[in-house]
Design a protein around this motif. Structure first.
Motif, PDB file in Angstrom:
ATOM      1  N   GLY A  73      -1.537  -5.813  -0.758  1.00  0.00           N
ATOM      2  CA  GLY A  73      -1.608  -7.051   0.013  1.00  0.00           C
ATOM      3  C   GLY A  73      -2.118  -6.829   1.417  1.00  0.00           C
ATOM      4  O   GLY A  73      -1.818  -7.589   2.330  1.00  0.00           O
ATOM      5  N   HIS A  74      -2.886  -5.741   1.603  1.00  0.00           N
ATOM      6  CA  HIS A  74      -3.467  -5.407   2.913  1.00  0.00           C
ATOM      7  C   HIS A  74      -2.396  -5.245   3.987  1.00  0.00           C
ATOM      8  O   HIS A  74      -2.552  -5.700   5.123  1.00  0.00           O
ATOM      9  CB  HIS A  74      -4.504  -6.464   3.335  1.00  0.00           C
ATOM     10  N   GLY A  75      -1.305  -4.614   3.602  1.00  0.00           N
ATOM     11  CA  GLY A  75      -0.221  -4.372   4.556  1.00  0.00           C
ATOM     12  C   GLY A  75      -0.513  -3.187   5.449  1.00  0.00           C
ATOM     13  O   GLY A  75      -1.629  -2.672   5.488  1.00  0.00           O
ATOM     14  N   ARG A  76       0.508  -2.741   6.165  1.00  0.00           N
ATOM     15  CA  ARG A  76       0.380  -1.581   7.052  1.00  0.00           C
ATOM     16  C   ARG A  76       0.165  -0.316   6.232  1.00  0.00           C
ATOM     17  O   ARG A  76       0.285  -0.328   5.003  1.00  0.00           O
ATOM     18  CB  ARG A  76       1.650  -1.446   7.889  1.00  0.00           C
ATOM     19  N   ARG A  77      -0.106   0.779   6.910  1.00  0.00           N
ATOM     20  CA  ARG A  77      -0.198   2.076   6.223  1.00  0.00           C
ATOM     21  C   ARG A  77       1.183   2.451   5.664  1.00  0.00           C
ATOM     22  O   ARG A  77       2.205   2.221   6.312  1.00  0.00           O
ATOM     23  CB  ARG A  77      -0.692   3.149   7.183  1.00  0.00           C
ATOM     24  N   GLU A  78       1.185   3.016   4.487  1.00  0.00           N
ATOM     25  CA  GLU A  78       2.463   3.452   3.914  1.00  0.00           C
ATOM     26  C   GLU A  78       2.862   4.788   4.516  1.00  0.00           C
ATOM     27  O   GLU A  78       2.020   5.528   5.043  1.00  0.00           O
ATOM     28  CB  GLU A  78       2.372   3.567   2.389  1.00  0.00           C
ATOM     29  N   ASN A  79       4.153   5.103   4.436  1.00  0.00           N
ATOM     30  CA  ASN A  79       4.597   6.416   4.893  1.00  0.00           C
ATOM     31  C   ASN A  79       4.908   7.312   3.691  1.00  0.00           C
ATOM     32  O   ASN A  79       4.934   6.861   2.546  1.00  0.00           O
ATOM     33  CB  ASN A  79       5.784   6.301   5.864  1.00  0.00           C
ATOM     34  N   ASP A  80       5.113   8.590   3.984  1.00  0.00           N
ATOM     35  CA  ASP A  80       5.304   9.580   2.927  1.00  0.00           C
ATOM     36  C   ASP A  80       6.504   9.289   2.038  1.00  0.00           C
ATOM     37  O   ASP A  80       6.468   9.511   0.830  1.00  0.00           O
ATOM     38  CB  ASP A  80       5.475  10.979   3.538  1.00  0.00           C
ATOM     39  N   SER A  81       7.587   8.819   2.630  1.00  0.00           N
ATOM     40  CA  SER A  81       8.789   8.584   1.822  1.00  0.00           C
ATOM     41  C   SER A  81       8.570   7.421   0.861  1.00  0.00           C
ATOM     42  O   SER A  81       9.049   7.446  -0.281  1.00  0.00           O
ATOM     43  CB  SER A  81      10.013   8.338   2.710  1.00  0.00           C
ATOM     44  N   GLU A  82       7.825   6.399   1.299  1.00  0.00           N
ATOM     45  CA  GLU A  82       7.503   5.279   0.412  1.00  0.00           C
ATOM     46  C   GLU A  82       6.609   5.740  -0.741  1.00  0.00           C
ATOM     47  O   GLU A  82       6.807   5.335  -1.892  1.00  0.00           O
ATOM     48  CB  GLU A  82       6.808   4.176   1.213  1.00  0.00           C
ATOM     49  N   HIS A  83       5.662   6.581  -0.423  1.00  0.00           N
ATOM     50  CA  HIS A  83       4.768   7.145  -1.436  1.00  0.00           C
ATOM     51  C   HIS A  83       5.575   7.927  -2.477  1.00  0.00           C
ATOM     52  O   HIS A  83       5.385   7.761  -3.690  1.00  0.00           O
ATOM     53  CB  HIS A  83       3.754   8.044  -0.734  1.00  0.00           C
ATOM     54  N   ALA A  84       6.494   8.772  -2.011  1.00  0.00           N
ATOM     55  CA  ALA A  84       7.296   9.609  -2.915  1.00  0.00           C
ATOM     56  C   ALA A  84       8.212   8.761  -3.788  1.00  0.00           C
ATOM     57  O   ALA A  84       8.343   9.001  -5.003  1.00  0.00           O
ATOM     58  CB  ALA A  84       8.117  10.606  -2.094  1.00  0.00           C
ATOM     59  N   TRP A  85       8.862   7.756  -3.185  1.00  0.00           N
ATOM     60  CA  TRP A  85       9.732   6.857  -3.961  1.00  0.00           C
ATOM     61  C   TRP A  85       8.929   6.134  -5.038  1.00  0.00           C
ATOM     62  O   TRP A  85       9.357   6.040  -6.191  1.00  0.00           O
ATOM     63  CB  TRP A  85      10.373   5.840  -3.009  1.00  0.00           C
ATOM     64  N   HIS A  86       7.763   5.628  -4.665  1.00  0.00           N
ATOM     65  CA  HIS A  86       6.925   4.885  -5.598  1.00  0.00           C
ATOM     66  C   HIS A  86       6.497   5.783  -6.766  1.00  0.00           C
ATOM     67  O   HIS A  86       6.543   5.371  -7.931  1.00  0.00           O
ATOM     68  CB  HIS A  86       5.700   4.357  -4.842  1.00  0.00           C
ATOM     69  N   MET A  87       6.099   7.007  -6.446  1.00  0.00           N
ATOM     70  CA  MET A  87       5.720   7.978  -7.479  1.00  0.00           C
ATOM     71  C   MET A  87       6.853   8.237  -8.458  1.00  0.00           C
ATOM     72  O   MET A  87       6.641   8.323  -9.673  1.00  0.00           O
ATOM     73  CB  MET A  87       5.337   9.313  -6.836  1.00  0.00           C
ATOM     74  N   ALA A  88       8.067   8.425  -7.928  1.00  0.00           N
ATOM     75  CA  ALA A  88       9.214   8.761  -8.778  1.00  0.00           C
ATOM     76  C   ALA A  88       9.519   7.626  -9.760  1.00  0.00           C
ATOM     77  O   ALA A  88       9.775   7.866 -10.946  1.00  0.00           O
ATOM     78  CB  ALA A  88      10.437   9.074  -7.917  1.00  0.00           C
ATOM     79  N   ILE A  89       9.486   6.384  -9.279  1.00  0.00           N
ATOM     80  CA  ILE A  89       9.700   5.233 -10.163  1.00  0.00           C
ATOM     81  C   ILE A  89       8.587   5.139 -11.200  1.00  0.00           C
ATOM     82  O   ILE A  89       8.829   4.885 -12.391  1.00  0.00           O
ATOM     83  CB  ILE A  89       9.770   3.926  -9.342  1.00  0.00           C
ATOM     84  N   MET A  90       7.356   5.350 -10.757  1.00  0.00           N
ATOM     85  CA  MET A  90       6.214   5.324 -11.677  1.00  0.00           C
ATOM     86  C   MET A  90       6.370   6.363 -12.780  1.00  0.00           C
ATOM     87  O   MET A  90       6.098   6.084 -13.951  1.00  0.00           O
ATOM     88  CB  MET A  90       4.905   5.581 -10.907  1.00  0.00           C
TER      89      MET A  90
END
Length: 201
Positions: free
Chosen positions: A35-52
């Motif tokens: 949705g053209h939001g802000r840059r993601e941070n590393d912890s968000e990336h890692a959490w998203h990966m784990a759920i995926m």
């Protein structure tokens, strides 16, 4: 009997590590939120990966210990607290990435009790070597997650960095090693973005 308010050395080290890795939330990546939001941070990336990883485990090329995969996803970028985020297509930064991350790995995981330090470093190294079924699938998640976000944003990050198709496909080799099915999805997304001019052919 141990005083209820006393903290033994093991617990003290574990709590220190837990507080230290909170800093991962401050490490910004090049990828923007959907949705053209802000840059993601590393912890968000890692959490998203784990759920995926949990949701998509049926598409792994080989059977995997999904708990192990999820833990790999959660710890794989902790070293960036010290080493910083290295953009996948920054050729100069990639030359020093391993040395920076090795030093960070030793400092940060050394905050833990010895047994847990060894366990997490072993898991981190397994991910980096990308030879086991779990590591290959975790790498597929590491590639797919930012690709999905970038695609949802109309390929804006690819356009901003003037990324070429051979660069993106070179990185996606690891996706294929972890999941042929998810590579097919990746390939279609990339072809669409090349066609739209978001990725330079």
């Amino acid at each position: 009997m141990e005083n209820a308010f006393e903290i033994n050395e093991n617990l003290r080290q574990q709590l220190q590590f837990i507080l230290e890795i909170d800093k991962e939330k401050n490490i910004l990546r090049q990828t923007h939120l959907s949705g053209h939001g802000r840059r993601e941070n590393d912890s968000e990336h890692a959490w998203h990966m784990a759920i995926m990883a949990y949701l998509l485990k049926e598409y792994s090329n080989e059977p995997v210990d999904i708990t192990k995969v999820m833990l790999m996803c959660l710890i794989h970028d902790i070293v960036e607290i010290d080493a910083g985020d290295t953009y996948a297509y920054d050729t100069e930064a990639l030359k020093t990435q391993k040395a920076r991350e090795d030093a960070a790995k030793e400092r940060i995981f050394s905050l833990l009790p010895a047994t847990q330090k060894e366990e997490l470093i072993s898991l981190f190294d397994e991910f980096e070597e990308a030879k086991t079924a779990e590591a290959k699938f975790a790498h597929a998640m590491d590639n797919l997650q930012p690709l999905l976000l970038n695609n949802s944003n109309g390929g804006a990050d690819w356009r901003e960095h003037k990324v070429h198709a051979d660069q993106v496909y070179g990185r996606q080799v690891k996706t294929r090693q972890g999941s042929e099915r998810l590579y097919e999805v990746t390939d279609q997304i990339l072809k669409d973005n090349i066609h739209k001019g978001n990725i330079i052919e």
